[in-house]
Design a protein around this motif. Structure first.
Motif, PDB file in Angstrom:
ATOM      1  N   GLN A 210       0.833  -1.208   0.000  1.00  0.00           N
ATOM      2  CA  GLN A 210       0.000   0.000   0.000  1.00  0.00           C
ATOM      3  C   GLN A 210       0.859   1.247   0.000  1.00  0.00           C
ATOM      4  OE1 GLN A 210      -3.207   0.069  -0.501  1.00  0.00           O
ATOM      5  NE2 GLN A 210      -3.174  -2.155  -0.658  1.00  0.00           N
ATOM      6  N   LEU A 236       0.766  -1.038 -12.707  1.00  0.00           N
ATOM      7  CA  LEU A 236       1.189  -2.263 -12.023  1.00  0.00           C
ATOM      8  C   LEU A 236       0.129  -2.743 -11.024  1.00  0.00           C
ATOM      9  CD1 LEU A 236       4.410  -3.328 -12.187  1.00  0.00           C
ATOM     10  CD2 LEU A 236       4.046  -3.204  -9.737  1.00  0.00           C
ATOM     11  N   PHE A 237      -0.517  -1.782 -10.360  1.00  0.00           N
ATOM     12  CA  PHE A 237      -1.469  -2.162  -9.321  1.00  0.00           C
ATOM     13  C   PHE A 237      -2.885  -2.390  -9.842  1.00  0.00           C
ATOM     14  CE2 PHE A 237       1.919  -0.998  -6.549  1.00  0.00           C
ATOM     15  CZ  PHE A 237       1.693  -1.702  -5.386  1.00  0.00           C
ATOM     16  N   THR A 238      -3.154  -1.975 -11.074  1.00  0.00           N
ATOM     17  CA  THR A 238      -4.498  -2.225 -11.590  1.00  0.00           C
ATOM     18  C   THR A 238      -4.497  -3.267 -12.702  1.00  0.00           C
ATOM     19  OG1 THR A 238      -4.308  -0.379 -13.151  1.00  0.00           O
ATOM     20  CG2 THR A 238      -5.382   0.075 -11.042  1.00  0.00           C
ATOM     21  N   ASN A 239      -3.433  -3.278 -13.483  1.00  0.00           N
ATOM     22  CA  ASN A 239      -3.426  -4.196 -14.623  1.00  0.00           C
ATOM     23  C   ASN A 239      -2.010  -4.688 -14.912  1.00  0.00           C
ATOM     24  OD1 ASN A 239      -4.405  -5.612 -16.811  1.00  0.00           O
ATOM     25  ND2 ASN A 239      -4.268  -3.865 -18.198  1.00  0.00           N
ATOM     26  N   PRO A 240      -1.437  -5.457 -13.984  1.00  0.00           N
ATOM     27  CA  PRO A 240      -0.061  -5.931 -14.209  1.00  0.00           C
ATOM     28  C   PRO A 240       0.010  -6.818 -15.447  1.00  0.00           C
ATOM     29  CG  PRO A 240      -1.075  -7.076 -12.360  1.00  0.00           C
ATOM     30  CD  PRO A 240      -2.023  -6.000 -12.759  1.00  0.00           C
ATOM     31  N   GLU A 246       0.856 -10.312 -10.724  1.00  0.00           N
ATOM     32  CA  GLU A 246      -0.550 -10.457 -10.284  1.00  0.00           C
ATOM     33  C   GLU A 246      -0.607 -11.364  -9.050  1.00  0.00           C
ATOM     34  OE1 GLU A 246      -3.545  -9.518 -12.302  1.00  0.00           O
ATOM     35  OE2 GLU A 246      -4.849 -10.263 -10.732  1.00  0.00           O
ATOM     36  N   LEU A 249       0.918  -9.549  -5.963  1.00  0.00           N
ATOM     37  CA  LEU A 249       0.122  -8.430  -5.465  1.00  0.00           C
ATOM     38  C   LEU A 249      -1.160  -8.915  -4.797  1.00  0.00           C
ATOM     39  CD1 LEU A 249       0.430  -5.850  -8.405  1.00  0.00           C
ATOM     40  CD2 LEU A 249       1.556  -5.766  -6.174  1.00  0.00           C
ATOM     41  N   THR A 250      -1.751  -9.982  -5.337  1.00  0.00           N
ATOM     42  CA  THR A 250      -3.003 -10.465  -4.760  1.00  0.00           C
ATOM     43  C   THR A 250      -2.767 -11.500  -3.663  1.00  0.00           C
ATOM     44  OG1 THR A 250      -3.202 -12.098  -6.531  1.00  0.00           O
ATOM     45  CG2 THR A 250      -4.343 -10.034  -6.867  1.00  0.00           C
ATOM     46  N   GLY A 251      -1.494 -11.795  -3.424  1.00  0.00           N
ATOM     47  CA  GLY A 251      -1.175 -12.692  -2.309  1.00  0.00           C
ATOM     48  C   GLY A 251      -1.427 -14.154  -2.604  1.00  0.00           C
TER      49      GLY A 251
ATOM     50  N   PRO B  11      -3.262 -19.840  -0.572  1.00  0.00           N
ATOM     51  CA  PRO B  11      -2.206 -20.252   0.337  1.00  0.00           C
ATOM     52  C   PRO B  11      -2.412 -19.855   1.798  1.00  0.00           C
ATOM     53  CG  PRO B  11      -1.538 -18.330  -0.887  1.00  0.00           C
ATOM     54  CD  PRO B  11      -2.877 -18.692  -1.380  1.00  0.00           C
ATOM     55  N   GLN B  15      -6.141 -14.885   2.690  1.00  0.00           N
ATOM     56  CA  GLN B  15      -6.482 -14.856   1.282  1.00  0.00           C
ATOM     57  C   GLN B  15      -7.755 -15.640   1.030  1.00  0.00           C
ATOM     58  OE1 GLN B  15      -4.757 -12.809  -0.658  1.00  0.00           O
ATOM     59  NE2 GLN B  15      -6.564 -13.111  -1.914  1.00  0.00           N
ATOM     60  N   ARG B  84      -8.299  -4.373   0.717  1.00  0.00           N
ATOM     61  CA  ARG B  84      -7.486  -3.526  -0.167  1.00  0.00           C
ATOM     62  C   ARG B  84      -7.046  -4.273  -1.431  1.00  0.00           C
ATOM     63  NH1 ARG B  84      -3.950   0.309   3.752  1.00  0.00           N
ATOM     64  NH2 ARG B  84      -5.645   0.878   5.149  1.00  0.00           N
ATOM     65  N   VAL B  86      -6.009  -5.358  -5.193  1.00  0.00           N
ATOM     66  CA  VAL B  86      -5.235  -4.755  -6.285  1.00  0.00           C
ATOM     67  C   VAL B  86      -5.352  -5.649  -7.515  1.00  0.00           C
ATOM     68  CG1 VAL B  86      -3.555  -3.539  -4.845  1.00  0.00           C
ATOM     69  CG2 VAL B  86      -3.122  -5.903  -5.496  1.00  0.00           C
ATOM     70  N   ALA B  87      -4.809  -5.156  -8.624  1.00  0.00           N
ATOM     71  CA  ALA B  87      -4.716  -5.917  -9.867  1.00  0.00           C
ATOM     72  C   ALA B  87      -6.078  -6.521 -10.267  1.00  0.00           C
ATOM     73  CB  ALA B  87      -3.631  -6.983  -9.732  1.00  0.00           C
ATOM     74  N   ASP B  89      -8.131  -8.522  -8.798  1.00  0.00           N
ATOM     75  CA  ASP B  89      -9.164  -8.447  -7.762  1.00  0.00           C
ATOM     76  C   ASP B  89      -9.802  -7.057  -7.737  1.00  0.00           C
ATOM     77  OD1 ASP B  89      -8.514 -11.007  -7.161  1.00  0.00           O
ATOM     78  OD2 ASP B  89      -7.594 -10.590  -5.207  1.00  0.00           O
ATOM     79  N   LEU B  90      -8.960  -6.049  -7.892  1.00  0.00           N
ATOM     80  CA  LEU B  90      -9.465  -4.672  -7.869  1.00  0.00           C
ATOM     81  C   LEU B  90     -10.392  -4.437  -9.057  1.00  0.00           C
ATOM     82  CD1 LEU B  90      -9.410  -1.814  -6.648  1.00  0.00           C
ATOM     83  CD2 LEU B  90      -7.421  -1.337  -8.061  1.00  0.00           C
ATOM     84  N   ARG B  91      -9.980  -4.928 -10.228  1.00  0.00           N
ATOM     85  CA  ARG B  91     -10.826  -4.738 -11.407  1.00  0.00           C
ATOM     86  C   ARG B  91     -12.152  -5.482 -11.236  1.00  0.00           C
ATOM     87  NH1 ARG B  91      -6.215  -6.123 -14.231  1.00  0.00           N
ATOM     88  NH2 ARG B  91      -7.221  -7.836 -15.315  1.00  0.00           N
ATOM     89  N   GLY B 223      -8.109  -5.347 -18.955  1.00  0.00           N
ATOM     90  CA  GLY B 223      -7.571  -4.168 -18.281  1.00  0.00           C
ATOM     91  C   GLY B 223      -7.592  -2.921 -19.140  1.00  0.00           C
TER      92      GLY B 223
END
Lengths: 254, 235
Positions: A210, A236-240, A246, A249-251, B11, B15, B84, B86-87, B89-91, B223
């Motif tokens: 963040q 990078l954070f919206t459309n890697p 990806e 960032l999404t874990g 994992p 998540q 929060r 991102v990537a 998931d955010l979309r 995207g």
């Protein structure tokens, strides 16, 4: 004379680093534009700190370190034989994870660098200027002679930034600068870093995604010593582009 | 019809919680979408049958969609604050929120059609206009395809939906011309004709909203936004 904005402040070309034969960075190439904030993210051991330390030749202080490829500062080879690493570290300053004030007064901490480099101007004015830039002046103006170690952790970190700024660097490298701080102190450091943008080029290695998203203009994602992806932070954070980015960032594990 | 993420890609406990919440958002969206589709179908059947009693049924069903939209807003806000994303998931969350708003509006347009039907039923019947029926079939097909594309992240189908909207616009223009000609011929057709124009305007808006959802599918999968771009421009 200030170099043209089109010349990147720092660049790495085919940069590889190993420690005792173990690869830490592999063939990394990237350019850091002037006056921008660049974040380096990636899992533990991915090479974030190693890359950061390449930018001011700190890896060579480590026994068994081997660096190949090129690092350019203002277009010049940073690792050329005639380049003085101490001067490199003056122009490319570094702030560490843990605040590292000297066991001296607040004033002497900031004045240390300028004194060591033979500063001849108004030292008090310089100390006030950089402490103001670091957002610390209102808090310490009345007690410049107080020991720096008596400050809070967040204040100590801002003092370390002020100390780095006192020798007028053009690049500030920050290695996890807020990982030891609480959210309020972190917010102050982030506000400070944001205020430095434009005047300084700032490179931050961080675990805090963040923070990278909030602060930086560009983000580099390293994984296993490879530069997987580097580009505008919002992209990078919206459309890697790369699935590895990806996943990180999404874990999600790959 | 959700697409759960395989357990091998989950994992950590944290998540898994995020994935479970994303699954729930997807389920809610599909529930809303299914209800909205049914609502449009009901409204169009009511129109074809000149059945004013359907109006109440449609309005009641729309309340269910409205409630789901409110719940969706709350869940999305909570998800953004706590997870929060991102990537991708955010979309997904972004598109889910927008699509839920579009679906809620589709419900409202179905209600408008049902209300117009109630008024139409109190006037002398207009001659049958095949284009109205075709328009209803077309927007229902677009809606179904857009939702299918959303579920499957099928950008090819999504682009077909975007292209199909032109046909809906053509049909609306045809119905306008036909209705106006009836109104000019027979003053008794003026009131039902005006109501029919309202119906096709609402159908056209449903087509637009289905198109929005389809465009969002492309954004979700690729995207990139294809909104306001001609299909020939690389969209």
């Amino acid at each position: 004379m200030t170099p043209p904005a089109s010349v990147p402040v720092l660049s790495a070309e085919g940069l590889s680093v190993s420690f005792d034969g173990r690869t830490a960075l592999s063939n990394v190439s990237l350019e850091l534009p002037r006056g921008r904030i660049v974040s380096i993210i990636g899992p533990s051991g991915c090479g974030k700190t190693t890359l950061l330390r390449c930018f001011n030749r700190m890896n060579e202080l480590v026994e068994g370190a081997h660096t190949a490829g090129a690092v350019r500062f203002e277009g010049f080879d940073l690792y050329a034989a005639h380049v003085d690493p101490v001067e490199v570290r003056r122009q490319i300053g570094m702030v560490f994870q843990q605040p590292t004030p000297f066991p001296k007064s607040v004033f002497d901490n900031v004045a240390f660098g300028p004194r060591a480099s033979g500063f001849k101007g108004d030292l008090h004015a310089l100390v006030e200027e950089v402490l103001s830039s670091a957002g610390l002046w209102p808090e310490v103006a009345a007690e410049l002679d107080a020991p720096a170690l008596a400050l809070s952790a967040g204040q100590q970190q801002r003092l370390c930034i002020a100390r780095t700024l006192a020798v007028k660097p053009s690049v500030l490298l920050m290695d996890e600068p807020t990982s030891a701080l609480d959210p309020t102190a972190t917010a102050r450091i982030e506000a400070l870093v944001h205020s430095l943008k434009g005047t300084y080029t700032v490179v931050i290695a961080t675990h805090d995604l963040q923070q990278a998203a909030r602060l930086s203009d560009l983000t580099a994602f390293l994984d296993g010593g490879d530069l997987v992806e580097y580009g505008p932070t919002e992209t990078l954070f919206t459309n890697p582009r790369d699935p590895r980015t990806e996943s990180y960032l999404t874990g999600r594990a790959r | 019809m959700t697409q759960p993420i395989p357990p091998s890609q989950r994992p950590t406990l944290l998540q898994s919680r995020a994935d479970a919440e994303l699954d729930r958002l997807r389920e809610m969206l599909l529930e809303m979408a299914g209800q909205a589709e049914e609502l449009v179908r009901l409204a169009m059947t009511g129109l074809a049958d000149r059945d004013a009693s359907r109006s109440k049924q449609v309005r009641r069903a729309d309340d269910g969609i409205d409630a789901l939209e409110v719940e969706m807003d709350e869940r999305v806000l909570e998800f953004l604050a706590l997870q929060r994303p991102v990537a991708g998931d955010l979309r997904l969350v972004f598109v889910t929120l927008k699509a839920s708003n579009d679906i809620e509006r589709i419900g409202d347009h179905a209600v408008n059609i049902a209300k117009a039907t109630k008024r139409i039923a109190s006037h002398p019947p207009l001659p049958d206009i095949l284009e109205v029926r075709e328009m209803g079939d077309q927007v229902l097909a677009m809606l179904g395809d857009a939702l299918g594309a959303l579920v499957n992240r099928d950008t090819a189908v999504a682009r077909q939906v975007v292209a199909a909207d032109e046909r809906v616009d053509d049909l609306r223009r045809s119905v306008f011309r036909i209705v106006v000609s009836y109104m000019l011929e027979q003053p008794r057709y003026i009131s039902p004709g005006l109501e029919m124009i309202l119906v096709v305007q609402n159908l056209e808006r449903i087509g637009d909203l289905a198109t929005n959802i389809a465009e969002d599918v492309v954004f979700l999968a690729e995207g990139k936004s294809i909104k306001h771009a001609k299909l020939g421009d690389g969209a």
